[in-house]
Motif scaffolding. Structure first.
Motif, mmCIF file in Angstrom:
data_model
loop_
_atom_site.group_PDB
_atom_site.id
_atom_site.type_symbol
_atom_site.label_atom_id
_atom_site.label_comp_id
_atom_site.label_asym_id
_atom_site.label_seq_id
_atom_site.Cartn_x
_atom_site.Cartn_y
_atom_site.Cartn_z
ATOM 1 N N VAL A 47 0.836 -1.208 0.000
ATOM 2 C CA VAL A 47 0.000 0.000 0.000
ATOM 3 C C VAL A 47 0.866 1.252 0.000
ATOM 4 O O VAL A 47 0.649 2.185 -0.783
ATOM 5 C CB VAL A 47 -0.940 -0.001 1.226
ATOM 6 N N ASP A 51 0.888 3.822 -3.190
ATOM 7 C CA ASP A 51 0.454 5.213 -3.109
ATOM 8 C C ASP A 51 1.574 6.164 -3.515
ATOM 9 O O ASP A 51 1.342 7.155 -4.221
ATOM 10 C CB ASP A 51 -0.007 5.537 -1.690
ATOM 11 N N TYR A 150 -5.037 15.822 0.412
ATOM 12 C CA TYR A 150 -4.932 14.445 0.912
ATOM 13 C C TYR A 150 -5.350 14.359 2.382
ATOM 14 O O TYR A 150 -6.159 13.526 2.779
ATOM 15 C CB TYR A 150 -3.488 13.976 0.746
ATOM 16 N N HIS A 191 -7.206 -1.617 -1.814
ATOM 17 C CA HIS A 191 -6.701 -0.242 -1.794
ATOM 18 C C HIS A 191 -5.817 0.079 -3.001
ATOM 19 O O HIS A 191 -5.970 1.143 -3.616
ATOM 20 C CB HIS A 191 -5.902 -0.009 -0.506
ATOM 21 N N SER A 195 -6.724 2.991 -5.450
ATOM 22 C CA SER A 195 -5.925 4.213 -5.375
ATOM 23 C C SER A 195 -5.396 4.604 -6.751
ATOM 24 O O SER A 195 -5.524 5.758 -7.181
ATOM 25 C CB SER A 195 -4.771 4.009 -4.391
ATOM 26 N N VAL A 199 -6.463 8.067 -8.467
ATOM 27 C CA VAL A 199 -5.415 9.089 -8.603
ATOM 28 C C VAL A 199 -5.207 9.451 -10.076
ATOM 29 O O VAL A 199 -5.134 10.631 -10.436
ATOM 30 C CB VAL A 199 -4.094 8.585 -7.977
ATOM 31 N N GLY A 212 -7.554 11.119 -4.562
ATOM 32 C CA GLY A 212 -7.988 9.751 -4.836
ATOM 33 C C GLY A 212 -7.295 8.741 -3.938
ATOM 34 O O GLY A 212 -7.910 7.760 -3.499
ATOM 35 N N ALA A 213 -6.012 8.977 -3.644
ATOM 36 C CA ALA A 213 -5.292 8.082 -2.733
ATOM 37 C C ALA A 213 -5.891 8.148 -1.335
ATOM 38 O O ALA A 213 -6.002 7.125 -0.642
ATOM 39 C CB ALA A 213 -3.812 8.451 -2.701
ATOM 40 N N ALA A 214 -6.267 9.339 -0.903
ATOM 41 C CA ALA A 214 -6.877 9.495 0.418
ATOM 42 C C ALA A 214 -8.236 8.804 0.484
ATOM 43 O O ALA A 214 -8.570 8.145 1.483
ATOM 44 C CB ALA A 214 -7.033 10.981 0.740
ATOM 45 N N ALA A 216 -9.210 6.262 -1.305
ATOM 46 C CA ALA A 216 -8.971 4.823 -1.302
ATOM 47 C C ALA A 216 -8.559 4.354 0.092
ATOM 48 O O ALA A 216 -8.987 3.285 0.559
ATOM 49 C CB ALA A 216 -7.887 4.470 -2.319
ATOM 50 N N TYR A 217 -7.748 5.137 0.779
ATOM 51 C CA TYR A 217 -7.272 4.806 2.126
ATOM 52 C C TYR A 217 -8.448 4.681 3.090
ATOM 53 O O TYR A 217 -8.585 3.688 3.816
ATOM 54 C CB TYR A 217 -6.309 5.907 2.582
#
Length: 458
Positions: A47, A51, A150, A191, A195, A199, A212-214, A216-217
């Motif tokens: 992960v 990211d 983020y 994830h 992500s 992203v 987008g990463a946030a 997904a997290y």
């Protein structure tokens, strides 16, 4: 209205399965309980790498923004999983070790109340104060904007992280390591592609950039929380609270917070130590900072490995201290310390002799390689003491006695601050790091060797 469940039918199997740990052989049981956590480490590393890769595709500024948020993200994970999570696992393991499954069931309710309160604190503080915090860390311009994009999503969704990690700790407290690991592994597996898609805007997904990463997290942790809640609260679960268990009791909060509260303080100390060291090394230039950063990355890689052993120690030590079997709890603590130290010795010994085998993976800059190699030659031989200290810290969580272990962390922080301020060379800074690591490990050994570890019941 919930009908009462027959206690003899629902509680006895849980107590029996947990108390079977009392008679189990130490090292095989320790390794068996550690194995799911060790597997989880690989997926959680995936992960982090994923990211970083996806956000790096957006450019330098978003990558810098991600780096600004990292210390606070690490704090969120450390407090919810290792710190307060350790308090939850310890309290439940001690209750079950004492044969009191009803108390364990009530502790589930109190753990979730603490999780909600802590998540709310993270959300309020880190959404309202995010911008000045990131400016203090050096954020500005587009990097600061990326950090906020983020951070605001991650910390607005802090409840998902706290619930997932708290429910994991509840299950681990019963000796069930497989379900939490499986839930978090599945979440990690979801994830990474989610992500990347959010992203970069792959397929039908919108291109959200770093946000987008946030998203997904938060989504992955939300799914992990739902999956584990289904296990804890399913019909027939011995941990499923009844209506009578919803009454809050100060003594039960104290049982968790006596360990978890002090462990949260230790997590703050750990993050502060990392920030202070980075500042001291930064005085010697960008190459020194880069070399130190690559070298310390190996140190950070070992912590989750030892953490997996530590989670097993929390349960095994907790069950035995709860049952009043303190000599066995001590033997388990030292056995786990040996396993953790061996892991760190294998890694530290190798890179101390051949530092370029690690450094060469990340850079070909001569100045960076020199700084990183010096760091590894000076510090890596002391990694076994770092591993021993971490293992004994988790063993202390299991015993429910955390004040002196936290003070050992304070002593390490003091050594780093004073020694780092006086150090006149980069090698001296690295010597201070090694000294702090040594002092922390030896102090933890002394604390555990002298600790009475009597079962403490509120």
């Amino acid at each position: 209205m919930c009908s009462p469940r027959p206690a003899a039918l629902t509680l006895a199997p849980l107590v029996s399965s947990t108390q079977s740990l009392l008679a189990a052989p130490i090292v095989p049981t320790l390794l068996r309980l550690s194995a799911p956590g060790l597997l989880l480490v690989a997926f959680q590393s995936m992960v982090s790498i994923g990211d970083t890769y996806f956000v790096g595709r957006l450019g330098t500024a978003p990558l810098a923004g991600l780096a600004l948020v990292f210390p606070l993200l690490m704090l969120l994970q450390m407090t919810s999983a290792g710190a307060m999570g350790g308090g939850v696992s310890s309290a439940i393991a001690r209750a079950l070790g004492a044969g009191d499954a009803a108390r364990a069931r009530k502790l589930v309710v109190h753990a979730l109340v603490i999780a909600v309160a802590m998540a709310a604190a993270f959300t309020v503080v880190l959404v309202l104060l995010a911008e000045p915090l990131y400016r203090l860390l050096g954020g500005e311009g587009t990097a600061l904007a990326a950090a906020l994009a983020y951070s605001n999503i991650v910390f607005a969704g802090a409840l998902t992280v706290w619930l997932a990690n708290t429910l994991s700790s509840v299950l681990r407290g019963t000796g069930n390591m497989r379900v939490p690991a499986a839930a978090l592994i599945v979440a990690a597996t979801i994830h990474v592609p989610l992500s990347g898609s959010l992203v970069l805007g792959l397929g039908p997904m919108p291109r959200l950039g770093i946000a987008g990463a946030a998203l997904a997290y938060v989504s992955a942790f939300g799914l992990a929380a739902i999956a584990q809640a289904a296990v804890v609260f399913r019909r027939g679960s011995a941990l499923r609270p009844t209506r009578a268990d919803l009454r809050l009791e100060r003594a039960l909060f104290a049982d968790i917070l006596r360990v978890g509260g002090l462990s949260v303080l230790n997590a703050f100390q750990t993050v502060l130590t990392a920030v202070v060291l980075t500042g001291f090394v930064g005085r010697f230039g960008a190459a020194a900072l880069a070399g130190y950063g690559v070298g310390v990355r190996l140190e950070l890689l070992q912590i989750p490995l030892v953490f997996a052993v530590g989670q097993a120690l929390v349960v095994l030590v907790g069950v035995n201290t709860g049952a009043g079997n303190v000599p066995a709890a001590k033997r388990i603590a030292w056995a786990g310390t040996g396993v953790a130290a061996a892991i760190c010795f294998a890694i530290g010994g190798s890179v101390a002799v051949l530092p370029l085998a690690w450094m060469g993976l990340f850079s070909d800059d001569a100045a960076v390689l020199d700084a990183g190699s010096r760091y590894l030659r000076i510090v890596a031989p002391f990694y076994p003491l770092m591993g021993a200290g971490i293992a004994l810290y988790f063993a202390s969580q299991g015993a429910g006695q955390m004040l002196k272990p936290v003070l050992a962390g304070t002593a390490r922080l003091a050594i780093v601050v004073v020694g780092g301020a006086l150090a006149a060379s980069l090698a001296a800074i690295f010597g201070v790091i090694a000294l702090g690591m040594t002092a922390g490990g030896l102090l933890m050994m002394s604390v555990v060797a002298r600790a009475p570890w009597q079962p403490a019941r509120a």
